[in-house]
Structures are given as C-alpha cells and as structure tokens.
Design a protein around this motif. Sequence first.
Motif, PDB file in Angstrom:
ATOM      1  N   ILE A 213      18.886 -10.077 -78.402  1.00  0.00           N
ATOM      2  CA  ILE A 213      20.073 -10.929 -78.320  1.00  0.00           C
ATOM      3  C   ILE A 213      21.148 -10.289 -77.447  1.00  0.00           C
ATOM      4  O   ILE A 213      21.858 -10.972 -76.699  1.00  0.00           O
ATOM      5  N   TYR A 214      21.269  -8.969 -77.483  1.00  0.00           N
ATOM      6  CA  TYR A 214      22.273  -8.315 -76.634  1.00  0.00           C
ATOM      7  C   TYR A 214      21.855  -8.336 -75.161  1.00  0.00           C
ATOM      8  O   TYR A 214      22.709  -8.447 -74.271  1.00  0.00           O
ATOM      9  N   GLU A 215      20.571  -8.220 -74.889  1.00  0.00           N
ATOM     10  CA  GLU A 215      20.117  -8.297 -73.499  1.00  0.00           C
ATOM     11  C   GLU A 215      20.260  -9.727 -72.970  1.00  0.00           C
ATOM     12  O   GLU A 215      20.603  -9.927 -71.789  1.00  0.00           O
TER      13      GLU A 215
ATOM     14  N   TRP B  91      24.661 -18.858 -77.554  1.00  0.00           N
ATOM     15  CA  TRP B  91      23.374 -19.474 -77.216  1.00  0.00           C
ATOM     16  C   TRP B  91      22.527 -19.648 -78.477  1.00  0.00           C
ATOM     17  O   TRP B  91      21.976 -20.733 -78.730  1.00  0.00           O
ATOM     18  N   ALA B  92      22.430 -18.586 -79.290  1.00  0.00           N
ATOM     19  CA  ALA B  92      21.594 -18.620 -80.492  1.00  0.00           C
ATOM     20  C   ALA B  92      22.190 -19.522 -81.567  1.00  0.00           C
ATOM     21  O   ALA B  92      21.473 -20.267 -82.248  1.00  0.00           O
ATOM     22  N   MET B  93      23.512 -19.463 -81.734  1.00  0.00           N
ATOM     23  CA  MET B  93      24.167 -20.283 -82.747  1.00  0.00           C
ATOM     24  C   MET B  93      24.089 -21.764 -82.394  1.00  0.00           C
ATOM     25  O   MET B  93      23.893 -22.619 -83.269  1.00  0.00           O
ATOM     26  N   ALA B  94      24.215 -22.086 -81.116  1.00  0.00           N
ATOM     27  CA  ALA B  94      24.099 -23.480 -80.691  1.00  0.00           C
ATOM     28  C   ALA B  94      22.708 -24.030 -80.989  1.00  0.00           C
ATOM     29  O   ALA B  94      22.563 -25.178 -81.446  1.00  0.00           O
ATOM     30  N   GLU B  95      21.684 -23.229 -80.744  1.00  0.00           N
ATOM     31  CA  GLU B  95      20.318 -23.666 -81.044  1.00  0.00           C
ATOM     32  C   GLU B  95      20.141 -23.898 -82.538  1.00  0.00           C
ATOM     33  O   GLU B  95      19.507 -24.876 -82.963  1.00  0.00           O
ATOM     34  N   LEU B  96      20.710 -23.002 -83.358  1.00  0.00           N
ATOM     35  CA  LEU B  96      20.615 -23.150 -84.802  1.00  0.00           C
ATOM     36  C   LEU B  96      21.302 -24.427 -85.273  1.00  0.00           C
ATOM     37  O   LEU B  96      20.756 -25.186 -86.082  1.00  0.00           O
ATOM     38  N   MET B  97      22.492 -24.691 -84.759  1.00  0.00           N
ATOM     39  CA  MET B  97      23.227 -25.882 -85.194  1.00  0.00           C
ATOM     40  C   MET B  97      22.573 -27.163 -84.685  1.00  0.00           C
ATOM     41  O   MET B  97      22.522 -28.166 -85.404  1.00  0.00           O
ATOM     42  N   ALA B  98      22.065 -27.144 -83.467  1.00  0.00           N
ATOM     43  CA  ALA B  98      21.469 -28.353 -82.893  1.00  0.00           C
ATOM     44  C   ALA B  98      20.160 -28.726 -83.590  1.00  0.00           C
ATOM     45  O   ALA B  98      19.908 -29.902 -83.873  1.00  0.00           O
ATOM     46  N   LYS B  99      19.313 -27.721 -83.848  1.00  0.00           N
ATOM     47  CA  LYS B  99      17.986 -27.982 -84.402  1.00  0.00           C
ATOM     48  C   LYS B  99      17.927 -27.874 -85.918  1.00  0.00           C
ATOM     49  O   LYS B  99      16.963 -28.347 -86.538  1.00  0.00           O
ATOM     50  N   GLY B 100      18.914 -27.200 -86.523  1.00  0.00           N
ATOM     51  CA  GLY B 100      18.885 -26.999 -87.969  1.00  0.00           C
ATOM     52  C   GLY B 100      18.032 -25.839 -88.406  1.00  0.00           C
ATOM     53  O   GLY B 100      17.974 -25.509 -89.596  1.00  0.00           O
ATOM     54  N   GLU B 101      17.341 -25.220 -87.463  1.00  0.00           N
ATOM     55  CA  GLU B 101      16.509 -24.049 -87.740  1.00  0.00           C
ATOM     56  C   GLU B 101      16.766 -23.003 -86.652  1.00  0.00           C
ATOM     57  O   GLU B 101      17.026 -23.362 -85.499  1.00  0.00           O
TER      58      GLU B 101
ATOM     59  N   GLY C  65      16.254 -20.281 -83.724  1.00  0.00           N
ATOM     60  CA  GLY C  65      15.300 -19.999 -82.667  1.00  0.00           C
ATOM     61  C   GLY C  65      14.911 -18.528 -82.675  1.00  0.00           C
ATOM     62  O   GLY C  65      15.301 -17.767 -83.570  1.00  0.00           O
ATOM     63  N   PRO C  66      14.148 -18.091 -81.683  1.00  0.00           N
ATOM     64  CA  PRO C  66      13.664 -16.695 -81.638  1.00  0.00           C
ATOM     65  C   PRO C  66      14.789 -15.663 -81.646  1.00  0.00           C
ATOM     66  O   PRO C  66      14.636 -14.588 -82.236  1.00  0.00           O
ATOM     67  N   LEU C  67      15.927 -15.961 -81.019  1.00  0.00           N
ATOM     68  CA  LEU C  67      17.012 -14.985 -80.972  1.00  0.00           C
ATOM     69  C   LEU C  67      17.682 -14.788 -82.325  1.00  0.00           C
ATOM     70  O   LEU C  67      18.163 -13.699 -82.633  1.00  0.00           O
ATOM     71  N   ALA C  68      17.733 -15.842 -83.139  1.00  0.00           N
ATOM     72  CA  ALA C  68      18.515 -15.790 -84.382  1.00  0.00           C
ATOM     73  C   ALA C  68      17.695 -15.584 -85.639  1.00  0.00           C
ATOM     74  O   ALA C  68      18.249 -15.203 -86.674  1.00  0.00           O
ATOM     75  N   GLU C  69      16.390 -15.814 -85.587  1.00  0.00           N
ATOM     76  CA  GLU C  69      15.632 -15.907 -86.831  1.00  0.00           C
ATOM     77  C   GLU C  69      15.678 -14.636 -87.685  1.00  0.00           C
ATOM     78  O   GLU C  69      15.642 -14.712 -88.913  1.00  0.00           O
ATOM     79  N   ALA C  70      15.795 -13.462 -87.064  1.00  0.00           N
ATOM     80  CA  ALA C  70      15.821 -12.215 -87.849  1.00  0.00           C
ATOM     81  C   ALA C  70      17.173 -11.969 -88.503  1.00  0.00           C
ATOM     82  O   ALA C  70      17.279 -11.142 -89.424  1.00  0.00           O
ATOM     83  N   PHE C  71      18.204 -12.687 -88.060  1.00  0.00           N
ATOM     84  CA  PHE C  71      19.563 -12.398 -88.522  1.00  0.00           C
ATOM     85  C   PHE C  71      20.006 -13.313 -89.656  1.00  0.00           C
ATOM     86  O   PHE C  71      21.196 -13.555 -89.823  1.00  0.00           O
ATOM     87  N   ASN C  72      19.069 -13.825 -90.448  1.00  0.00           N
ATOM     88  CA  ASN C  72      19.448 -14.705 -91.546  1.00  0.00           C
ATOM     89  C   ASN C  72      20.103 -13.908 -92.673  1.00  0.00           C
ATOM     90  O   ASN C  72      19.866 -12.701 -92.836  1.00  0.00           O
ATOM     91  N   MET C  73      20.921 -14.569 -93.475  1.00  0.00           N
ATOM     92  CA  MET C  73      21.699 -13.886 -94.500  1.00  0.00           C
ATOM     93  C   MET C  73      20.855 -13.449 -95.692  1.00  0.00           C
ATOM     94  O   MET C  73      21.288 -12.600 -96.485  1.00  0.00           O
ATOM     95  N   TRP C  74      19.625 -13.972 -95.822  1.00  0.00           N
ATOM     96  CA  TRP C  74      18.779 -13.601 -96.951  1.00  0.00           C
ATOM     97  C   TRP C  74      17.977 -12.321 -96.700  1.00  0.00           C
ATOM     98  O   TRP C  74      17.231 -11.885 -97.565  1.00  0.00           O
ATOM     99  N   ARG C  75      18.140 -11.713 -95.536  1.00  0.00           N
ATOM    100  CA  ARG C  75      17.398 -10.473 -95.275  1.00  0.00           C
ATOM    101  C   ARG C  75      17.832  -9.342 -96.214  1.00  0.00           C
ATOM    102  O   ARG C  75      17.053  -8.429 -96.486  1.00  0.00           O
TER     103      ARG C  75
END
Length: 415
Positions: A92-94, A376-386, A388-398
């Motif tokens: 995500i940083y790259e 970029w990652a947050m927009a994908e999450l809000m648009a799709k409801g799930e 994407g590859p950039l955000a999936e590891a950063f969920n709050m349930w980890r």
Amino acid sequence: MKRYSVFAIAREALRHHMGWERAWASPEPKASYDAIIVGAGGHGLATAYYLGRNFGITNVAILEKGWLGGGNTGRNTTIIRSNYLQDPSAAIYEKSRSLYETLSQDLNYNVMFSPRGVMMLAQTHHEVRGYLRTQHANALQGVQTEFITPQRVKELCPILNIDGPRYPVLGALWQARGGTGRHDAVAWGYARACSAMGMHILQNCEVKGVRSENGQVTGVDTTRGFIGTKKLGMVVAGHSGQLAEMAGFRLPIEAVALQALVSEPIKPCMDVVVMANTVHGYMSQSDKGEMVIGGGTDGFNNYTQRGSFHHIEETLRALVETFPILSRLKMLRQWGGIVDMTGDRSPLISKTPLGNCFINCGWGTGGFKAIPGSGWAMAELMAKGEPGPLAEAFNMWRFKDGQFIDESVAAGVAH
C-alpha cells in the motif's frame, strides 16, 4: 474547472489576475448523498477523489468540522517512502509512492513532489540487522531500496556527522525514489478535483451522531442538520475513537500527539531526508530553507495540537550530535498533530459492525506518505462493499484473530 497551465498564468497576468476562480465550491448541504466521508484531510479527500475517478460515484459529501486540511494533513513533516517490512504495508505504501509521482499531473495541481531520497540511519548493530532484513524483504516485494555504507551516507549528506561519540553511523537504508511533498497542496489539489466532479465539501460541519436502522447506517446528525447517506466513510485520524462510539462500536486505537518544528531559513545545505530512529529525530530542508524536524510521539495519550518544551529539548539534543550544524540555529515555529496508533502500528481500512459504515484510521506517524494509496484502497472498499487486495489485510478483526502486521520498527515509532 479551468485548467492551470503556463498559458493560464500568462492570460491572467494580462488582466491583473482578476479571472481566477475559487479552487473549490462551498455549497449548502443536500438532504442526502450516495456516500458521506467524514474528514476533509488528505485521506478523506483522496477517498472521495478515487470514488469518483475509479468508480464514477460523485454524489458525495466530505464533512469537516473545522477547515479543509487543518488536521494532521497540515501538521506533518511531509516524508514519502515505502520501505516497510511486511508485505501488506509495502504494497500500500509503494502504491501510494507511485501515485505521488504523477499526482500533480493527475490533479492538474502542483503538489511539489520532490523525489530527493530518504535514508534511515543505522546507528546500532541491531538496526543494521533490521535494515538488512528490510532490504531483502523489499527486494522480494519489488520496492527499490538498498543498504549503503557510512561513506555513502556522508556523500549524500555532507553535513551529517557519521562519527558521533554515542551513536556513530554504521550505514543506512536508502530509498532513492522517496522524498517529500507539499502537505497543504496535496489536500488542496484533491479538494479542487473533487469539487470539479460535483462533490460537496462541507467545512464547519461537525458530526454529532450517527443514525442507523436495522443494522445499516442511514445518515449523520451534524451542526448543519441531518444528512442522509447510503454509505459512510470515517476518516478522522485521532478522533476515530469518538466517531466510532457514535456508531456503536469501539476501535483498538489510542490517540497521542506527534510534534514537529522548523528552524529559521538558511541556505541550501541538505537535499535528502534523513531519519535517525535510535536517537529519534528526522530532518529535511524545505524549499524556503527551513530545517523541518520531527521526533517521537508523546509518551501519554492526549489531544493537544501544540508544542511543548520537552519535545524541543529531547529531539534537538538527539539531532545536534548527528547534525552539529544545527547547534546555533533558532527555532521558528512548533506544532503538534493528533495521531491514532494501533497495537501493531499498522492502519485499519475496514468494514465495521455497522452495515455500510467503513473506517480508515490508525496510520500513526506515517499518514502523509500513505494518502494516495489509502484513498485508492478506501474508495474500492466503499464502492464494492468488500476490501480489495490493498486493504484486505488491514481489517479491524485482525487483532481478535492475532493476524498482526507488525511495523513498529519500519514505522520508526518509539515505544
């Protein structure tokens, strides 16, 4: 939106610069929007921009309780790098660093991105081992970094003392394509682009409550009345905990102040960014000649946005040994930002227990460098409801599952 260009400058010069339009509009709020983003800092504005650009969602309101870019976006040391250890972080940083390279062209607004290079000094053998490990990890991740010798460090930054009596420089992790940007310009550029797409930027509009029905978000109560929405994005950095409480859930974060200061302007003497995590100080030189200086977070939870004397003393005591040239400089101004820290020093880009409510927070001391990738990652999450590859590891349930993304070393956080 009129495009900025050399021709526009020449045209306006001929008519005494009376034809410039406002960079963004200040509309009255509508009754409802397809999406509301709380927080008009860099991350919130970037989220809105990529919702429009990548997904065509433009019926969006960005709510800000103060003024645009008045939080952490305008209160940081502008460092941009991507040499993180863990795979999700590096990705995500790259992504963010690469977006910064063309951001001025994408937004038609000069964000003053300067790929001057970032070095992280190794001043103990433990740091040498840690940075060598990061270098190897970055090679596997496709992130260009290298570990350089003390002599190379001195070549890149001649004012640096590599033979300090307490902590001599043993090498450095060097990312040549890292650098700095203008923090205000990043927010202004995104805001201008969002406004041009028809989005509403509502300043002085504080959220006082979050409404829901049957487990789904329905809108927010604000100081400018109730505003309905189908989707809600929370992007408010240090105040994420309070906003989450309004929505009925808790977050695994704490808020602390991160302070910074700048010196009086001097002639150019340093064209790289240097981070010294053992003594904990980092520095670059601005285009105006000021030495931009930062250090560690305060050791206690607080919401202050002011500086304190102990920070000047501790940070400059560390840096004067490494940069003797600083010893007689006068400090010009000092400030603080409220940063939100998770236990593993990695962010949250996640769905929440409230339906159609999404959270982006926990960036700690590394928020500015992440703005484009985060949006970029947050927009994908809000648009799709799930996610994407950039955000999936950063969920709050980890944190419940023990799937930590430990960046306490690569983030340069003292704790």
